[in-house]
Enzyme design. Structure first.
Site, PDB file in Angstrom:
ATOM      1  N   PRO A  10       0.790  -1.232   0.000  1.00  0.00           N
ATOM      2  CA  PRO A  10       0.000   0.000   0.000  1.00  0.00           C
ATOM      3  C   PRO A  10       0.828   1.292   0.000  1.00  0.00           C
ATOM      4  O   PRO A  10       1.861   1.378   0.668  1.00  0.00           O
ATOM      5  CB  PRO A  10      -0.830  -0.099   1.287  1.00  0.00           C
ATOM      6  CG  PRO A  10      -0.170  -1.139   2.111  1.00  0.00           C
ATOM      7  CD  PRO A  10       0.500  -2.080   1.160  1.00  0.00           C
ATOM      8  N   ASN A  11       0.323   2.228  -0.766  1.00  0.00           N
ATOM      9  CA  ASN A  11       0.870   3.593  -0.873  1.00  0.00           C
ATOM     10  C   ASN A  11       2.192   3.689  -1.633  1.00  0.00           C
ATOM     11  O   ASN A  11       2.719   4.791  -1.808  1.00  0.00           O
ATOM     12  CB  ASN A  11       1.021   4.254   0.516  1.00  0.00           C
ATOM     13  CG  ASN A  11      -0.303   4.361   1.226  1.00  0.00           C
ATOM     14  OD1 ASN A  11      -1.267   4.871   0.636  1.00  0.00           O
ATOM     15  ND2 ASN A  11      -0.392   3.883   2.439  1.00  0.00           N
ATOM     16  N   ARG A  18       5.402  10.995  -2.180  1.00  0.00           N
ATOM     17  CA  ARG A  18       5.059  10.657  -0.803  1.00  0.00           C
ATOM     18  C   ARG A  18       6.282  10.810   0.115  1.00  0.00           C
ATOM     19  O   ARG A  18       7.296  10.145  -0.099  1.00  0.00           O
ATOM     20  CB  ARG A  18       4.603   9.196  -0.807  1.00  0.00           C
ATOM     21  CG  ARG A  18       4.424   8.591   0.536  1.00  0.00           C
ATOM     22  CD  ARG A  18       4.237   7.082   0.420  1.00  0.00           C
ATOM     23  NE  ARG A  18       4.040   6.553   1.743  1.00  0.00           N
ATOM     24  CZ  ARG A  18       4.299   5.310   2.100  1.00  0.00           C
ATOM     25  NH1 ARG A  18       4.743   4.443   1.223  1.00  0.00           N
ATOM     26  NH2 ARG A  18       4.102   4.925   3.345  1.00  0.00           N
ATOM     27  N   TYR A  23      11.408   8.694   1.653  1.00  0.00           N
ATOM     28  CA  TYR A  23      11.432   7.708   0.569  1.00  0.00           C
ATOM     29  C   TYR A  23      12.123   8.187  -0.709  1.00  0.00           C
ATOM     30  O   TYR A  23      12.265   7.416  -1.650  1.00  0.00           O
ATOM     31  CB  TYR A  23       9.998   7.259   0.246  1.00  0.00           C
ATOM     32  CG  TYR A  23       9.306   6.618   1.423  1.00  0.00           C
ATOM     33  CD1 TYR A  23       9.790   5.437   1.988  1.00  0.00           C
ATOM     34  CD2 TYR A  23       8.179   7.210   2.009  1.00  0.00           C
ATOM     35  CE1 TYR A  23       9.173   4.856   3.086  1.00  0.00           C
ATOM     36  CE2 TYR A  23       7.546   6.630   3.107  1.00  0.00           C
ATOM     37  CZ  TYR A  23       8.050   5.458   3.638  1.00  0.00           C
ATOM     38  OH  TYR A  23       7.449   4.889   4.725  1.00  0.00           O
ATOM     39  N   ASN A  74       7.732  -5.758  -1.048  1.00  0.00           N
ATOM     40  CA  ASN A  74       7.762  -4.682  -0.063  1.00  0.00           C
ATOM     41  C   ASN A  74       6.335  -4.599   0.470  1.00  0.00           C
ATOM     42  O   ASN A  74       5.462  -4.016  -0.172  1.00  0.00           O
ATOM     43  CB  ASN A  74       8.178  -3.347  -0.693  1.00  0.00           C
ATOM     44  CG  ASN A  74       8.266  -2.249   0.363  1.00  0.00           C
ATOM     45  OD1 ASN A  74       7.790  -2.439   1.497  1.00  0.00           O
ATOM     46  ND2 ASN A  74       8.854  -1.113   0.023  1.00  0.00           N
ATOM     47  N   ALA A  77       3.103  -0.849   4.746  1.00  0.00           N
ATOM     48  CA  ALA A  77       2.530  -0.780   6.103  1.00  0.00           C
ATOM     49  C   ALA A  77       2.080  -2.156   6.610  1.00  0.00           C
ATOM     50  O   ALA A  77       2.065  -2.410   7.826  1.00  0.00           O
ATOM     51  CB  ALA A  77       1.370   0.200   6.127  1.00  0.00           C
ATOM     52  N   GLU A  98      12.225  -9.942   1.351  1.00  0.00           N
ATOM     53  CA  GLU A  98      11.477  -8.755   1.782  1.00  0.00           C
ATOM     54  C   GLU A  98      12.369  -7.532   1.574  1.00  0.00           C
ATOM     55  O   GLU A  98      13.568  -7.592   1.881  1.00  0.00           O
ATOM     56  CB  GLU A  98      11.147  -8.923   3.280  1.00  0.00           C
ATOM     57  CG  GLU A  98      10.474  -7.731   3.938  1.00  0.00           C
ATOM     58  CD  GLU A  98      10.439  -7.878   5.470  1.00  0.00           C
ATOM     59  OE1 GLU A  98      11.065  -8.830   6.010  1.00  0.00           O
ATOM     60  OE2 GLU A  98       9.811  -7.039   6.115  1.00  0.00           O
ATOM     61  N   HIS A 100      12.646  -3.065   1.897  1.00  0.00           N
ATOM     62  CA  HIS A 100      12.116  -1.768   2.321  1.00  0.00           C
ATOM     63  C   HIS A 100      13.065  -0.680   1.848  1.00  0.00           C
ATOM     64  O   HIS A 100      14.291  -0.860   1.892  1.00  0.00           O
ATOM     65  CB  HIS A 100      12.012  -1.682   3.850  1.00  0.00           C
ATOM     66  CG  HIS A 100      11.096  -2.703   4.416  1.00  0.00           C
ATOM     67  ND1 HIS A 100       9.735  -2.590   4.358  1.00  0.00           N
ATOM     68  CD2 HIS A 100      11.351  -3.889   5.016  1.00  0.00           C
ATOM     69  CE1 HIS A 100       9.176  -3.658   4.898  1.00  0.00           C
ATOM     70  NE2 HIS A 100      10.144  -4.468   5.308  1.00  0.00           N
TER      71      HIS A 100
HETATM   72  C1  DQA Z   1       8.275   0.818   3.892  1.00  0.00           C
HETATM   73  C2  DQA Z   1       8.330   1.038   5.402  1.00  0.00           C
HETATM   74  C3  DQA Z   1       6.953   0.889   6.023  1.00  0.00           C
HETATM   75  O1  DQA Z   1       7.007   1.129   7.411  1.00  0.00           O
HETATM   76  C4  DQA Z   1       5.999   1.897   5.416  1.00  0.00           C
HETATM   77  O2  DQA Z   1       4.688   1.696   5.923  1.00  0.00           O
HETATM   78  C5  DQA Z   1       5.999   1.904   3.940  1.00  0.00           C
HETATM   79  C6  DQA Z   1       7.263   1.733   3.230  1.00  0.00           C
HETATM   80  C7  DQA Z   1       9.645   1.084   3.218  1.00  0.00           C
HETATM   81  O3  DQA Z   1       9.798   0.648   2.072  1.00  0.00           O
HETATM   82  O4  DQA Z   1      10.518   1.741   3.790  1.00  0.00           O
HETATM   83  O5  DQA Z   1       4.972   2.137   3.295  1.00  0.00           O
HETATM   84  O6  DQA Z   1       7.945  -0.533   3.632  1.00  0.00           O
END
Ligand code: DQA
Length: 143
Positions: A10-11, A18, A23, A74, A77, A98, A100
């Site tokens: 999400p997002n 964002r 990010y 990824n 959240a 995984e 991030h």
């Molecule tokens: C994230 C870290 C998460 O805590 C956050 O909710 C994200 C992005 C990252 O890629 O740093 O949406 O997964």
């Protein structure tokens, strides 16, 4: 050809606009195009999906069981909340990396736990958009 499933949670469709201080300015389209280039170089094919919906991500992983050799995810959240995604990965036994963008352990306390990490082969975080390329390379190395 080896097939890998890439899931952006999400997002992540909002990357580029964002919270750029956290990010960066790289868009999801740019990240995907880097991944596709890398995949081509290594002769693997990618199915890339972004979803804001937990159930959809669970379905994708469930249906991917015999279709994909690896999963690069990824969970965004959902990393911190989703027992359902964790269980889907465990049930599918797809080799999972995984990723991030940010280092979740250097952020707010509520982000400092991943429900996904225990069912992933490994986790790459904190390298911004490069985390994805590093994650894909790690996955390819294992296949
Ligand atoms: C994230 C870290 C998460 O805590 C956050 O909710 C994200 C992005 C990252 O890629 O740093 O949406 O997964």
């Amino acid at each position: 050809m080896k097939k890998i499933l890439v899931i952006h949670g999400p997002n992540l469709d909002l990357l580029g606009q964002r919270e750029p201080a956290v990010y960066g300015r790289t868009t999801l389209k740019q990240i995907n195009s880097e991944l596709l280039k890398l995949a081509k170089k290594h002769k693997v094919s990618l199915k890339i999906v972004q979803s804001n919906h937990e159930g959809q991500i669970v379905d994708l992983i469930g249906k991917g069981k015999n279709k994909y050799l690896g999963l690069l995810i990824n969970p965004a959240a959902y990393t911190h909340t989703s027992v359902a995604i964790r269980d889907a990965i465990a049930a599918s036994s797809i080799l999972t990396v995984e990723v991030h963008l940010s280092n979740i352990y250097s952020r707010e306390e509520f982000r400092q736990k991943s429900l996904i990490s225990p069912v992933a082969k490994g986790t790459i975080m904190g390298f911004g958009p490069k985390s994805y390329a590093l994650g894909l390379l790690a996955l390819l190395d294992l296949l």
